[in-house]
Write an enzyme that holds these catalytic residues in place. Structure first.
Site, mmCIF file in Angstrom:
data_model
loop_
_atom_site.group_PDB
_atom_site.id
_atom_site.type_symbol
_atom_site.label_atom_id
_atom_site.label_comp_id
_atom_site.label_asym_id
_atom_site.label_seq_id
_atom_site.Cartn_x
_atom_site.Cartn_y
_atom_site.Cartn_z
ATOM 1 N N SER A 98 0.861 -1.208 -0.116
ATOM 2 C CA SER A 98 0.010 0.051 -0.234
ATOM 3 C C SER A 98 0.880 1.257 -0.073
ATOM 4 O O SER A 98 0.194 2.320 -0.134
ATOM 5 C CB SER A 98 -0.865 -0.148 1.045
ATOM 6 O OG SER A 98 -1.912 -0.903 0.965
ATOM 7 N N LYS A 101 -0.466 3.731 -2.678
ATOM 8 C CA LYS A 101 -1.247 4.680 -2.659
ATOM 9 C C LYS A 101 -0.795 5.987 -2.638
ATOM 10 O O LYS A 101 -1.559 6.930 -2.828
ATOM 11 C CB LYS A 101 -2.036 4.306 -1.175
ATOM 12 C CG LYS A 101 -3.018 3.039 -1.336
ATOM 13 C CD LYS A 101 -3.890 3.047 -0.190
ATOM 14 C CE LYS A 101 -4.781 1.553 -0.212
ATOM 15 N NZ LYS A 101 -4.263 0.446 -0.088
ATOM 16 N N SER A 155 -5.653 3.352 4.756
ATOM 17 C CA SER A 155 -5.366 2.426 3.574
ATOM 18 C C SER A 155 -6.307 1.697 3.245
ATOM 19 O O SER A 155 -6.211 0.525 2.817
ATOM 20 C CB SER A 155 -4.097 1.525 4.033
ATOM 21 O OG SER A 155 -3.294 1.087 3.355
#
Length: 318
Positions: A98, A101, A155
């Site tokens: 993640s 992101k 997240s």
């Protein structure tokens, strides 16, 4: 009688002449000793100071060599000068989970979208690869800004996916823009295949990620949302509490300007941050950590080391 007196004076004179060299020698010795003492008193503090400086310099270098970072790959960078403070396997190309992101947020914002536009979570946003859960049920409607906040702070995979679907040209165009952005930033070892990081095909290196963190730090909303400790949001008519996945953003010992965590099995636990250490802006990248608190422990060890050592630095290459 006269002869006796003359003899007496002669003896006294000889005694005086004999005593003079002894007195002179004694006086000379006194001066020499005094001089030696005088030099010694001045020299000792200087010698101690020099030894202390050498000890500190050696200690600092040894601290750098012996810094115990458990993450498989790490890089610590002085953001102001571009100097590498510490690195470990920084060239290794690894899945980044993640951490992706941050790139998702930059690409979404680069399109200059309406942040108040309502986006809807659809079946296309459900994770069928890893089977992860989400509190954003299919049909959930949130503004683009709220989706961005949840993607960075908590997240939220479905939020990141929704952002990519509502990009001009759809998800394929979004992923293409992610890779174009990476190339523009000089991230030659990075590849993106989805906006969430759930796929292990999203890869990068610590050396590339410091560039991505530096670029993402220029976006005020990314700085704000990624470091928000927590927030209440109304989802499906119900108020829910969402928290930051990085516990360090709540710590008064840290001054964090940007943060993002990541985890999938292939990537291990990852953490990137921009933080002020020793009154200097610093970027920390930690990849492939194992254990629940390893990446947090590494970050704290790095912080203590930077704040206690007079660090030698060298420019980053590439």
């Amino acid at each position: 009688m006269r002869r006796a007196i003359i003899a007496l004076f002669a003896v006294a004179g000889l005694a005086t002449l004999a005593a003079a060299p002894v007195a002179a020698e004694a006086a000379s010795k006194k001066k020499t000793v005094a001089a030696k003492k005088h030099v010694t008193i001045k020299a000792k503090p200087a010698a101690r100071s020099h030894a202390t400086r050498n000890h500190k310099a050696i200690a600092s270098l040894e601290d750098a060599k012996n810094l115990s970072v458990q993450s498989a790959s790490a890089l610590v960078l002085d953001q102001a000068t571009g100097a590498v403070l510490y690195e470990k396997n920084a060239q290794a190309v690894l899945p980044i989970a993640s951490i992706t992101k941050l790139m998702t947020a930059m690409v979404a914002l680069d399109a200059k979208p309406d942040l108040n536009e309502i986006l809807t979570v659809s079946d296309d946003d459900v994770d069928v690869l890893k089977g992860t859960r989400s509190r954003l049920k299919v049909g959930t409607q949130l503004s683009r800004e709220e989706m961005l906040r949840l993607a960075l702070m908590s997240s939220e995979n479905r939020a990141a996916s929704a952002l990519s679907r509502h990009y001009p040209g759809g998800r394929d165009a979004f992923v293409a823009a992610m890779n174009q952005k990476a190339q523009a930033l000089g991230m030659g070892e990075s590849r993106f295949e989805d906006p969430t990081g759930l796929t292990a095909a999203n890869v990068s290196s610590a050396r590339d990620l410091v560039k991505m963190v530096d670029a993402a730090h220029r976006y005020p909303l990314i700085r704000e949302f990624s470091t928000t400790p927590g927030d209440q949001m109304v989802v499906a008519g119900r108020t829910q509490q969402f928290n930051n996945t990085n516990s360090l953003v709540k710590s008064p010992a840290w001054e964090i300007g940007l943060s993002k965590t990541g985890y999938i099995n292939e990537a291990g636990k990852c953490l990137v941050m921009q933080a002020w250490l020793n009154n200097k802006p610093t970027i920390i990248v930690l990849l492939d950590s194992w254990g629940k608190m390893t990446r947090i422990g590494d970050a704290n060890r790095i912080k203590r080391w930077i704040e206690s050592a007079a660090l030698p630095t060298r420019p980053i290459s590439g």
